[in-house]
Write an enzyme that holds these catalytic residues in place. Structure first.
Site, PDB file in Angstrom:
ATOM      1  N   GLY A  12      38.336  34.265  43.606  1.00  0.00           N
ATOM      2  CA  GLY A  12      37.783  34.865  42.394  1.00  0.00           C
ATOM      3  C   GLY A  12      37.630  33.865  41.270  1.00  0.00           C
ATOM      4  CB  SER A  36      32.735  34.031  43.354  1.00  0.00           C
ATOM      5  OG  SER A  36      32.098  35.160  42.761  1.00  0.00           O
ATOM      6  CG  ASP A  62      34.635  41.485  49.734  1.00  0.00           C
ATOM      7  OD1 ASP A  62      35.823  41.615  49.350  1.00  0.00           O
ATOM      8  OD2 ASP A  62      33.856  42.455  49.822  1.00  0.00           O
ATOM      9  CB  VAL A  63      39.760  38.453  48.625  1.00  0.00           C
ATOM     10  CG1 VAL A  63      39.430  37.098  48.050  1.00  0.00           C
ATOM     11  CG2 VAL A  63      39.787  39.526  47.535  1.00  0.00           C
ATOM     12  CG  ASN A  89      41.956  34.732  39.592  1.00  0.00           C
ATOM     13  OD1 ASN A  89      42.549  35.061  38.567  1.00  0.00           O
ATOM     14  ND2 ASN A  89      40.626  34.791  39.673  1.00  0.00           N
ATOM     15  CB  SER A 141      48.301  42.429  35.320  1.00  0.00           C
ATOM     16  OG  SER A 141      48.117  43.132  34.090  1.00  0.00           O
ATOM     17  CE1 TYR A 154      43.735  44.778  37.095  1.00  0.00           C
ATOM     18  CE2 TYR A 154      45.373  45.412  35.452  1.00  0.00           C
ATOM     19  CZ  TYR A 154      44.568  44.447  36.036  1.00  0.00           C
ATOM     20  OH  TYR A 154      44.596  43.150  35.569  1.00  0.00           O
ATOM     21  CB  ALA A 156      49.277  51.157  42.275  1.00  0.00           C
ATOM     22  CE  LYS A 158      45.829  42.469  38.776  1.00  0.00           C
ATOM     23  NZ  LYS A 158      45.432  41.140  39.263  1.00  0.00           N
TER      24      LYS A 158
END
Length: 249
Positions: A12, A36, A62-63, A89, A141, A154, A156, A158
């Site tokens: 990313g 990316s 695409d991870v 990231n 985060s 989000y 959950a 992080k």
């Protein structure tokens, strides 16, 4: 240069925090694999690195897709023959009350943020184990440390990154591989530009930050550099919070 001739994958890294990390590592002599979902973003970052005398590789990835991760690792090994640093990231956010959060939104966020970390760590771990050295740094985060309304997926994801970092640190310690995370607070990026552009929203956020300002992507990159270097040789399983003091309250 602290990390001259080391090789790093930064997922990313086409924009925002990932871009800043890629450029910071390159300035320290790292050969950077820029990834990316958008090739044009990778190309732009690589062109900056190369213009400054660095070395880079652009890989569209695409991870959330194992086949993309496998190709990413293969292309990196084919070109550079080693992987010393992994910065996981890549991340996304979708905001809605939980009653309005669709299963599709939940899967999209968890697949990129948490499954993506799992897949790339799983792919790189055998390489680091074999050479008995390496640095893994994931971007969590403060939303993985405290709750924020309307961001269930989000938060959950992080929170999962924070604890997966601890678990991987225990697994990888016998092989001299350090596994850590960085937890940014509110940082000026394309992900936050909407809420920061709204005056009331910005003022509300600033009241939560003891330092009285939002952070910059470059400040997160400096934290990643520390964890990717030998300066942090005895640090593992740790999440370094970079948030202007928000969670200290």
């Amino acid at each position: 240069m602290k990390l001259k001739n080391k090789v790093a994958i930064v997922t990313g890294s086409g924009r925002g925090i990932g871009r800043a990390i890629a450029l910071e590592l390159a300035r320290e002599g790292v050969k950077v694999v820029v990834t990316s979902r958008h090739t044009e973003e990778c190309d732009e970052v690589c062109s900056v690195i190369n213009a400054d005398g660095g070395e880079s590789l652009c890989v569209e990835c695409d991870v959330s897709k194992k086949e993309d991760i496998d190709r990413l690792v293969k292309e990196t090994m084919d070109k550079f023959g080693r992987i010393d640093i992994l910065v996981s990231n890549a991340g996304v956010v979708r905001q809605n009350p939980i009653s309005e959060t669709s299963e599709e939104d939940w899967d999209f966020v968890l697949d990129i943020n948490l499954k993506g970390m799992f897949l790339v760590c799983k792919a790189v771990a055998p390489i680091m184990i074999k050479k008995k050295s390496g640095k893994i740094v994931s971007i969590a985060s403060i939303a993985g440390e405290i709750g924020f309304p309307n961001t269930s997926a989000y938060c959950a994801s992080k929170g999962g990154i924070v604890n997966l970092t601890r678990e991987l640190a225990l697994e990888m310690a016998p092989y001299n591989v350090n596994v850590n995370a960085v937890a940014p607070g509110v940082i000026e990026t394309s992900m936050t530009e909407g809420m920061l552009a709204d005056e009331n929203s910005r003022k509300g956020l600033l009241t939560q930050i003891p330092m009285g300002r939002v952070g910059k992507s470059e400040e997160i990159a400096k934290a990643v550099l520390f964890l990717a270097s030998d300066d942090s040789s005895y640090v593992t399983g740790h999440t370094l919070v970079v948030d202007g003091g928000w969670v200290a309250q």
